[in-house]
Design a protein around this motif. Structure first.
Motif, short mmCIF file in Angstrom:
data_model
loop_
_atom_site.label_atom_id
_atom_site.label_comp_id
_atom_site.label_asym_id
_atom_site.label_seq_id
_atom_site.Cartn_x
_atom_site.Cartn_y
_atom_site.Cartn_z
N GLY A 172 1.60 99.44 41.95
CA GLY A 172 1.19 99.95 43.20
C GLY A 172 0.29 98.70 44.08
O GLY A 172 -0.52 98.92 44.86
N SER A 206 0.33 98.30 47.61
CA SER A 206 -0.40 99.42 48.58
C SER A 206 -1.79 99.31 48.70
O SER A 206 -2.47 99.57 49.36
CB SER A 206 -0.14 100.91 47.67
OG SER A 206 1.33 100.98 47.70
N TYR A 221 9.61 99.52 46.66
CA TYR A 221 8.41 100.44 46.78
C TYR A 221 9.03 101.65 47.33
O TYR A 221 9.76 101.44 48.43
CB TYR A 221 7.28 100.19 47.85
CG TYR A 221 6.29 99.09 47.14
CD1 TYR A 221 5.13 99.56 46.73
CD2 TYR A 221 6.62 97.73 46.60
CE1 TYR A 221 4.03 98.74 46.11
CE2 TYR A 221 5.69 96.96 46.01
CZ TYR A 221 4.62 97.35 45.80
OH TYR A 221 3.59 96.83 45.15
N MET A 261 4.73 104.83 49.89
CA MET A 261 3.57 104.12 49.33
C MET A 261 3.39 102.83 50.22
O MET A 261 2.14 102.15 50.26
CB MET A 261 4.32 103.13 47.98
CG MET A 261 4.52 104.18 47.01
SD MET A 261 3.07 105.28 46.33
CE MET A 261 2.01 103.94 45.63
N ILE A 277 -3.48 106.67 46.11
CA ILE A 277 -2.30 105.69 45.56
C ILE A 277 -2.16 105.69 44.04
O ILE A 277 -1.15 105.63 43.55
CB ILE A 277 -2.56 104.20 46.13
CG1 ILE A 277 -2.56 104.08 47.59
CG2 ILE A 277 -1.63 103.40 45.59
CD1 ILE A 277 -3.08 102.96 48.23
N GLN A 291 -0.69 108.79 42.97
CA GLN A 291 0.76 108.66 43.17
C GLN A 291 1.69 107.95 42.23
O GLN A 291 2.54 108.38 41.80
CB GLN A 291 0.91 108.34 44.63
CG GLN A 291 0.50 109.38 45.72
CD GLN A 291 0.73 108.69 47.11
OE1 GLN A 291 0.50 107.59 47.34
NE2 GLN A 291 0.96 109.55 48.06
N THR A 292 0.79 106.66 42.10
CA THR A 292 1.38 105.96 40.95
C THR A 292 1.52 106.49 39.53
O THR A 292 2.45 106.45 38.74
CB THR A 292 1.03 104.44 40.81
OG1 THR A 292 -0.36 104.60 40.43
CG2 THR A 292 1.13 103.53 42.21
N ALA A 311 6.22 102.79 42.85
CA ALA A 311 5.97 101.18 42.83
C ALA A 311 6.75 100.51 42.08
O ALA A 311 6.66 101.12 40.72
CB ALA A 311 4.54 101.23 43.00
#
Ligand code: NA
Ligand code: NA
Lengths: 168, 435, 314
Positions: B97, B100, B137, B141, B195, B198-199, B206
């Motif tokens: 990521g 991001s 991505y 993201m 972020i 999320q990853t 990502a």
């Protein structure tokens, strides 16, 4: 008839071309005005004012072209849920509603131009600029937009794809 | 007509028209024709609608958006963007990521200094979203962080909206600006944490490809050749703003010029690239500005008809505990924010909310900051969040509105969490200005 | 009972809007059962520059706005802009009556009253202003913020490098040094917090505020005699009251500013006279030119300035 169609299309793209030129003019006018100011010169006031007017001309002259390009965002919620034949009817109905809105605005826009001319109205910024020269863009814009939307009422191509989401 | 009838008529028509698939700008125009007819005395109301649209559109404050878009498009179509992001990718190694994070850091820096959330969304959106999508991505993201940092612009100084709020509310401008610094940085760090989470939850969000090892000398060369020149365009325009050479509204023009010069230097400027860039910038601008034209009158009809004032008076008319009252005011701001633009909202709510906040014993600087956060969230709330449409315009064609809403939600959650923190620890806002 | 709808050009918290609210309260008290004013909002209800057209077209019955916001329709508003008199004197000498007639003829609106008059404009600067050998203000290198009201004066006479900025952008422009001087009314600098950056006030002041109430003429003529009398009487009273209230406010503001370190610099003698002369004559010139373009012509020009400017008062 075909020749008329070509002239019309040419006009539509000419307007879009002017809109593109207006966008570049925004950049040029700001750069020139800032440069003059920082060199200790008096920037021409029309640089600033013309940028503001360019925003209007750009939007109004480019909007009909964007209808043809299906560039005005809409949300497909109802149209995505409907079965094919009904969806086509709704899609044409929505386009017809758009035509109606544009016609009303083109008509009132022309009215406004007439009023501005009759009242001798000015838009007052750094200069006194005749207002009708701004409002004239309304009947042009909404008139052309009405034509473009009517292509989605009567033509083969539909405005709505039927896929959920938002589209441009 | 009672205020709730007016509210139902106006909101009902706009929501209904948008739901059946009318283009957003046309839906606003249609709803305005109905509203103008009812509240402004028939036919002549429609002339007022056109006059209002003209007034809202010919405002210098709108100049930066097309120019930031142009800047981003030129970056993309000349391949300068790809060049820079390739280099960053290789320099940062395999951190999942990474772009991001780059978006949050760069976006925080840039949107903060530019102070224009629309402008920075336009720039970052057209710059980052196509590149990040091309690199695999997932959309949220790139879209989420950009929408998030766009909102940061109005909290961290300088911020035109904060100055206007302080002026209207007659509170100390400097204190309100300074009060935004710590909460703004906290918010940016929330974004980074989001972020990271999320990853973690979805490692495929990502791309996590291996990056070959590079000797330091090569890294430095890459940095000097492919990153620093591009970055310096940003740095130069920010320096011009801070140095008082240009106003934030003028900076975008120099950004576009800077990228054009870079493209000449890197020998990648073609007529094709220029044409594509102008068309790309135009598509998004025309779409967004016709919405501005249409929605200008909608906010006003809500005010003129008495609908929004009625709602505010009704909602604040209850005798509640201070904290509940704060929630009510916040909810009203969020609701109005769905349909009104920010300045109209401030003009309408400040004269009622600030005296109320004072009688409730709130610190007004602290309350001003909470209000700014509500305004910030309203930039990205559907259906009328202009940033959402700008983002739609710059995102790849297959992006749906749902994608954009879903991307925005976690970042709106961050702002709400910050509001909760501010309620619990007011010192986060008040410590700096109190020094 | 008749109800007139009204909007105001400026945000609710501004002192001038508060003054309009006082007028509304007085009308609503005096007009109970006869005529009432219902305020529908400010620039959030109808855009500030669209309000004059809205009252002309009858979308709203009454608007409180500076005449400068409809300068395109009525260049004669510059007579008020350049005035060194207050509404009390121009009401007495027939000047207001004349302006009212012009409003009726050119715009189809009734000019009910000129409120908050007697407030003038100063030039405010960040750095100590400099003067040439003759005592004239040196504007070389001054980054001056302007707008349509005073650009004729700033640009044509002072030759200043004017930067057009909306009011909302001035604070950050001052902060970053994009501009370092601006014109503004005697009142209101503190509310806008510009005094954080501006340190000098240059005297003499020039120009005047030109805020007034206009009413749609058809609506006005359709009111009962009683309603019209109440509205007109209250307006004349408020012309007087607002002058006094704002004088007090100005003195308070000046005292607060001076306490905060604001320094006052005066132009003297011939330089002072030239400065004032330039402020009014550049603006009058503009007015005369625009009047001549209208079918009504510029025949009233001399009489108009005679009623709004007292040359002996300098
Ligand atoms: Na900022
Ligand atoms: Na919103």
């Amino acid at each position: 008839m075909q020749a008329l169609g070509r002239v019309y299309t040419g006009f539509l793209y000419l307007m879009a071309g002017i809109a593109g030129a207006m966008l570049l003019w925004l950049m040029v006018s700001v750069i020139v005005s800032v440069t003059m100011r920082n060199l200790g010169l008096q920037p021409f006031a029309w640089l600033f004012t013309s940028a503001e007017y360019a925003l209007l001309y750009m939007t109004m002259l480019g909007a009909p072209w964007l209808v043809r390009e299906k560039g005005h965002v809409h949300i497909e919620l109802v149209t995505a849920a409907l079965p094919g034949p009904l969806r086509r009817v709704v899609s044409r109905g929505v386009a017809a509603l758009c035509v109606l809105v544009c016609l009303v605005l083109a008509w009132k826009g022309a009215d406004l131009v007439a009023t501005n001319l009759a009242r001798n109205d000015y838009d007052v910024r750094a200069y006194y600029f005749p207002r009708w020269m701004l409002t004239i863009s309304f009947p042009v814009c909404f008139g052309l937009m009405a034509v473009e939307f009517s292509r989605f009422v009567f033509g083969d191509d539909l405005m709505h794809s039927g896929e959920a989401g938002i589209h441009e | 007509m009672e205020w709730y009838e007016a509210l139902a008529l106006l909101l009902g028509s706009i929501i209904g028209l948008m739901a059946i698939g009318m283009p957003v700008a046309l839906a606003f125009l249609a709803a305005n024709i109905v509203g103008a007819w009812v509240f402004m005395g028939g036919e002549r109301g429609i002339s007022a609608l056109l006059n209002n649209g003209l007034g809202s559109l010919t405002s210098f404050a709108l100049v930066p958006i097309p120019l930031f878009l142009l800047m981003g498009e030129i970056f993309f179509h000349t391949g300068l963007g790809a060049r820079m992001f390739n280099a960053i990718d290789r320099l940062m190694g395999k951190l999942p990521g990474r772009l991001s994070y780059v978006t949050v850091l760069g976006g925080t820096g840039f949107s903060t200094l530019s102070g224009s959330s629309m402008g920075s969304t336009a720039l970052l959106g057209s710059l980052m979203v196509p590149e990040m999508s091309a690199r695999g991505y997932k959309k949220h993201m790139s879209i989420g962080p950009i929408l998030g940092t766009g909102g940061l612009a109005i909290i961290i100084p300088p911020s035109a909206l904060a100055v206007l709020l302080a002026t209207l509310a007659r509170i100390d401008v400097g204190a309100l600006l300074i009060a935004g610094i710590i909460p703004g940085l906290i918010l940016a760090s929330f974004y980074i944490a989001t972020i990271w989470v999320q990853t973690r939850i979805d490692p495929t969000a990502a791309p996590a490809y291996e990056v070959e090892h590079m000797p330091l000398g090569q890294k430095l060369l890459l940095l000097a050749r492919d990153v620093i020149p591009m970055l310096s365009v940003m740095v130069i325009i920010v320096a011009m703003m801070v140095g008082g050479i240009v106003t934030p509204s003028e900076a975008a023009a120099f950004g576009a010029l800077g990228v054009l010069i870079l493209a000449v230097v890197f020998r990648c400027l073609t007529w094709e690239a220029i044409k594509k860039s102008v068309v790309g910038a135009m598509r998004v601008t025309l779409m967004a500005y016709l919405i501005v034209f249409g929605s200008a009158t909608f906010s006003q009809l809500l005010a003129f008809s008495g609908a929004s004032r009625g709602l505010i008076n009704w909602a604040t008319g209850f005798e509640l505990a201070p904290i509940a009252m704060l929630c009510v005011m916040f909810a009203v701001l969020l609701l109005l924010g769905m349909f009104m633009e920010q300045i109209s909202m401030m003009l309408l709510t400040v004269p009622i909310f600030f005296p109320l906040a004072q009688t409730l014993g709130f610190d007004l600087i602290w309350f001003g900051l909470i209000m700014l956060l509500a305004l910030e969230i309203s930039f990205t709330t559907p259906p009328f969040g202009l940033l959402l449409f700008v983002m739609k315009g710059v995102a790849p064609p297959e992006t749906t509105m749902r994608d954009i809403y879903v991307s925005a939600f976690p970042f709106m959650g961050c702002s709400l969490l910050l509001v909760v923190l501010l309620v619990m620890y007011p010192q986060l806002a008040l410590w700096l200005p109190g020094l | 009972q008749e109800t007139l709808t009204a909007v105001h050009a400026f945000p609710e918290t501004l002192i001038y809007t508060q003054s309009f609210f006082e007028f509304v309260e007085k009308v609503n008290a005096a007009g109970e059962g006869v005529v009432q004013i219902e305020v529908r909002g400010g620039p959030e209800a109808i855009g500030m520059f669209q309000q004059p057209d809205a009252v002309r077209d009858g979308i709203v019955d009454m608007v409180y706005t500076p005449g400068s916001f409809y300068a395109g329709a009525l260049p004669e508003k510059d007579a008020m802009v350049t005035s060194n008199l207050t509404a009390v004197e121009t009401r007495a000498n027939g000047g207001t009556e004349m302006i009212d007639q012009i409003h009726q003829e050119k715009m189809g609106v009734k000019y009910l009253g000129w409120f908050d008059s007697g407030v003038c404009y100063n030039l405010w600067t960040r750095n100590a202003p400099e003067f040439d050998a003759d005592g004239n203000l040196e504007v070389e290198g001054l980054k001056l913020r302007g707008n349509a009201v005073y650009n004729a004066f700033f640009t044509n006479y002072l030759g200043a490098q004017v930067i057009d900025l909306p009011t909302t952008e001035v604070y950050s422009a001052l902060e970053r040094g994009v501009v370092d001087a601006t014109g503004w009314t005697q009142i209101g600098l503190i509310d806008l917090k510009w005094n954080e950056f501006l340190n000098y006030r240059i005297e003499p002041c020039f120009f005047s505020t030109d805020l007034g109430v206009i009413v749609n003429l058809d609506r006005w003529n359709g009111l009962s005699d009683e309603a019209r009398t109440i509205l007109q009487d209250v307006a004349i009273q408020h012309e007087k009251d607002s002058v006094e209230a704002l004088r007090t406010k100005r003195d308070e503001d000046f005292a607060a500013l001076e306490e905060g370190g604001m320094q006052v610099v005066e132009l003297e003698g011939e330089a002072r006279a030239n400065y004032l002369e330039a402020a009014r004559s550049t603006t009058w010139e503009r007015m005369k030119g625009l009047m001549a373009e209208h079918p009504m012509g510029d025949g009233l020009y001399d009489e108009l300035i005679a009623k709004f400017y007292d040359l002996s008062a300098e």
